[in-house]
Design an enzyme around this catalytic site. Structure first.
Site, PDB file in Angstrom:
ATOM      1  N   HIS A 184       0.852  -0.797  -0.159  1.00 55.83           N
ATOM      2  CA  HIS A 184       0.036  -0.088  -0.065  1.00 55.83           C
ATOM      3  C   HIS A 184       0.544   1.082  -0.069  1.00 55.83           C
ATOM      4  O   HIS A 184       1.539   1.347   0.710  1.00 55.83           O
ATOM      5  CB  HIS A 184      -0.834   0.325   1.547  1.00 55.83           C
ATOM      6  CG  HIS A 184      -1.946  -1.198   0.890  1.00 55.83           C
ATOM      7  ND1 HIS A 184      -2.851  -1.984   2.206  1.00 55.83           N
ATOM      8  CD2 HIS A 184      -2.842  -1.335   0.532  1.00 55.83           C
ATOM      9  CE1 HIS A 184      -3.528  -2.449   1.739  1.00 55.83           C
ATOM     10  NE2 HIS A 184      -3.678  -2.313   0.291  1.00 55.83           N
ATOM     11  N   GLU A 187       1.921   3.644   2.818  1.00 57.59           N
ATOM     12  CA  GLU A 187       2.079   3.320   4.297  1.00 57.59           C
ATOM     13  C   GLU A 187       3.626   3.073   4.276  1.00 57.59           C
ATOM     14  O   GLU A 187       4.180   1.950   3.983  1.00 57.59           O
ATOM     15  CB  GLU A 187       2.063   1.590   4.350  1.00 57.59           C
ATOM     16  CG  GLU A 187       0.312   1.274   4.144  1.00 57.59           C
ATOM     17  CD  GLU A 187      -0.448   0.351   4.449  1.00 57.59           C
ATOM     18  OE1 GLU A 187       0.418  -0.539   4.309  1.00 57.59           O
ATOM     19  OE2 GLU A 187      -2.449  -0.154   4.624  1.00 57.59           O
ATOM     20  N   ARG A 242      -2.897   5.788  -2.176  1.00 56.60           N
ATOM     21  CA  ARG A 242      -2.691   4.003  -0.968  1.00 56.60           C
ATOM     22  C   ARG A 242      -2.588   2.679  -2.798  1.00 56.60           C
ATOM     23  O   ARG A 242      -2.069   1.718  -2.938  1.00 56.60           O
ATOM     24  CB  ARG A 242      -4.648   3.797  -0.650  1.00 56.60           C
ATOM     25  CG  ARG A 242      -4.236   2.279  -0.264  1.00 56.60           C
ATOM     26  CD  ARG A 242      -6.066   1.657   0.100  1.00 56.60           C
ATOM     27  NE  ARG A 242      -6.222   0.538   0.609  1.00 56.60           N
ATOM     28  CZ  ARG A 242      -6.203  -0.183   1.754  1.00 56.60           C
ATOM     29  NH1 ARG A 242      -6.008   0.252   3.062  1.00 56.60           N
ATOM     30  NH2 ARG A 242      -6.830  -1.597   1.801  1.00 56.60           N
ATOM     31  N   HIS A 312       2.703  -3.984   7.061  1.00 56.34           N
ATOM     32  CA  HIS A 312       1.929  -2.809   6.625  1.00 56.34           C
ATOM     33  C   HIS A 312       1.963  -1.820   8.288  1.00 56.34           C
ATOM     34  O   HIS A 312       2.421  -1.730   8.458  1.00 56.34           O
ATOM     35  CB  HIS A 312       0.245  -3.598   6.307  1.00 56.34           C
ATOM     36  CG  HIS A 312       0.079  -4.725   5.281  1.00 56.34           C
ATOM     37  ND1 HIS A 312      -0.420  -4.286   4.035  1.00 56.34           N
ATOM     38  CD2 HIS A 312       0.976  -5.478   5.731  1.00 56.34           C
ATOM     39  CE1 HIS A 312      -0.405  -4.672   2.747  1.00 56.34           C
ATOM     40  NE2 HIS A 312       0.210  -6.142   3.820  1.00 56.34           N
ATOM     41  N   GLU A 386       0.276  -5.596  11.255  1.00 55.74           N
ATOM     42  CA  GLU A 386       0.964  -3.779  10.674  1.00 55.74           C
ATOM     43  C   GLU A 386       0.845  -2.748  11.895  1.00 55.74           C
ATOM     44  O   GLU A 386       0.963  -3.266  13.059  1.00 55.74           O
ATOM     45  CB  GLU A 386      -1.295  -4.015  11.550  1.00 55.74           C
ATOM     46  CG  GLU A 386      -1.799  -4.617  10.309  1.00 55.74           C
ATOM     47  CD  GLU A 386      -2.397  -3.391   9.125  1.00 55.74           C
ATOM     48  OE1 GLU A 386      -1.798  -2.546   8.996  1.00 55.74           O
ATOM     49  OE2 GLU A 386      -3.349  -3.972   7.879  1.00 55.74           O
TER      50      GLU A 386
END
Length: 452
Positions: A184, A187, A242, A312, A386
């Protein structure tokens, strides 16, 4: 193997990377909202949909529910009206980011970009794609005894995607740990982490027994940036972009959420068929060249891959399969235990708390993720990390948090590596080995030096 001359890659990238952000978010705010009752959740969905607000958390409107935290960017032009409506409905909220553009501008206060050398490369800063291409070449040339650089494929806009293969030479077939970053575009901390982790492997292998043991038996396959087109676009045009940059609907919308494009119950839940959506799943499974490139290589290596890691942000989570079903995957309890061990090591490093569990249980349901796809291929361990934070900065994590984020995530991943060492190669150091964590502490000191 396809390689473009590096000076051509860098010239090509520089043409797109002017460090000027053309989409502005002046006065936009990130609001944090927790709907208390079903009518609150329904109303938040309604205003987000009607005003096409940028939903940061959760990733999909259908996943807004009572008690679940919602982070939404509200344009300055709609801010007063949105706040007034929330007050009228007695829905409480707080301002997480007071001015989104101000926070973005702070990341673009950068020194004049010049050619960088590996011994002075600053791993505690974000780097645009031309600098990352340069860094790749220097890593390859400096660490020839461990590193080879390979062509993975080409992006929609024909930029080359490369991956590193890192490991000690061996006459026998080795096992593999896969890691990809930057799926993405916005990020950035994900991309910074891949660079940091590669640096850790190469600089500390001689005094870290876990790394040394892994390099003897395992090859790390690491993709520093997968969504290169989107990443470049986030530097040059829109910091909060994104998706990828493929063209759809006769040029009326662009990009696919690459982590909704894998052939794992494709577009069945938590994804959109609308090409304007942030979660657009594409025109079919693996319709995007970036996903095709990963799918082809990983599928050919699947019997040798022990662990598939995809990095991520944000949310501080370690996600297990599955996202598309509530059912547990094979060896779920083992994966959960290993993930919890990683979260413990993360917490010991700087105190950050990471939650661990299946995506459909602790985040939201979604289909087409690479994590689930890798699991369905038969790869025994597959995780989505994440990284920081929990919403204070969201996707615009400041540079002063790169180092602690990378240090703690490295500790977590090394605990997974150590588990694989012990499970498959016996004589590795224990996950609780004092030597390991003394050496990891040394690594953190060295990391501090590289951030100066």
């Amino acid at each position: 193997m396809k390689f473009l001359p590096y000076f051509m890659i860098i010239l090509y990238s520089v043409a797109f990377e002017t460090l000027a952000v053309h989409v502005h978010y002046n006065g936009d705010q990130l609001l944090g909202i927790v709907p208390e009752i079903p009518s609150h959740a329904a109303y938040i969905k309604e205003i987000c949909n009607d005003a096409q607000l940028d939903l940061w958390k959760p990733g999909y409107l259908d996943h807004i529910y009572p008690g679940g935290e919602v982070h939404v960017r509200v344009p300055s032009s709609r801010l007063n009206d949105t706040k007034q409506k929330l007050h009228q409905k007695q829905i409480s909220f707080k301002v997480l980011i007071d001015d989104v553009q101000k926070l973005i501008d702070e990341q673009f206060v950068v020194e004049r970009r010049q050619k960088r050398f590996l011994n002075s490369f600053n791993y505690a800063k974000y780097h645009p794609m031309n600098e990352i291409y340069e860094w790749m070449d220097q890593i390859k040339e400096t660490h020839k005894e461990l590193v080879t650089l390979h062509y993975l494929g080409s992006t929609y806009e024909t930029r080359p995607i490369y991956y590193f293969k890192i490991g000690l030479p061996s006459n026998t077939k080795k096992k593999i740990i896969w890691m990809d970053c930057g799926i993405h575009a916005r990020e950035w901390i994900s991309v910074a982490f891949c660079q940091w982790f590669i640096k850790e492997i190469l600089q500390h292998r001689s005094h870290n027994p876990v790394i040394q043991k892994a390099l003897e038996n395992i090859d790390f396959y690491i993709v520093p940036v997968l969504n290169i087109d989107g990443f470049v676009y986030s530097w040059t045009m829109d910091r909060l972009w994104r998706k990828s940059r493929s063209s759809h609907d006769n040029g009326n919308c662009y990009g696919v959420d690459l982590n909704r494009n894998f052939d794992s119950n494709w577009c069945s839940i938590g994804a959109s068929n609308n090409c304007s959506s942030l979660t657009f799943c594409g025109t079919g499974p693996a319709s995007e060249p970036e996903v095709q490139a990963v799918s082809q290589l990983v599928s050919s290596l699947k019997s040798d891959i022990l662990c598939f890691l995809t990095m991520h942000s944000y949310g501080q989570l370690i996600l297990l399969p599955y996202g598309y079903t509530q059912d547990p995957s094979v060896n779920h309890d083992e994966k959960l235990s290993v993930g919890q061990g990683a979260a413990s090591k993360i917490a010991e490093t700087h105190g950050a708390q990471y939650r661990v569990g299946s995506a459909s249980h602790i985040l939201y349901s979604n289909s087409g993720s690479s994590r689930d796809w890798a699991t369905d291929l038969g790869i025994p361990f597959s995780y989505t990390f994440e990284l920081r934070d929990n919403g204070t900065f969201g996707f615009i994590l400041p540079e002063d948090q790169i180092q602690p984020t990378c240090e703690e995530a490295t500790a977590g991943i090394l605990s997974i590596v150590n588990y694989l060492n012990e499970k498959h190669f016996n004589s590795a150091s224990s996950i609780f080995s004092g030597t390991l964590w003394i050496n990891l502490g040394f690594s953190i000191v060295i990391g501090t030096y590289y951030s100066l």
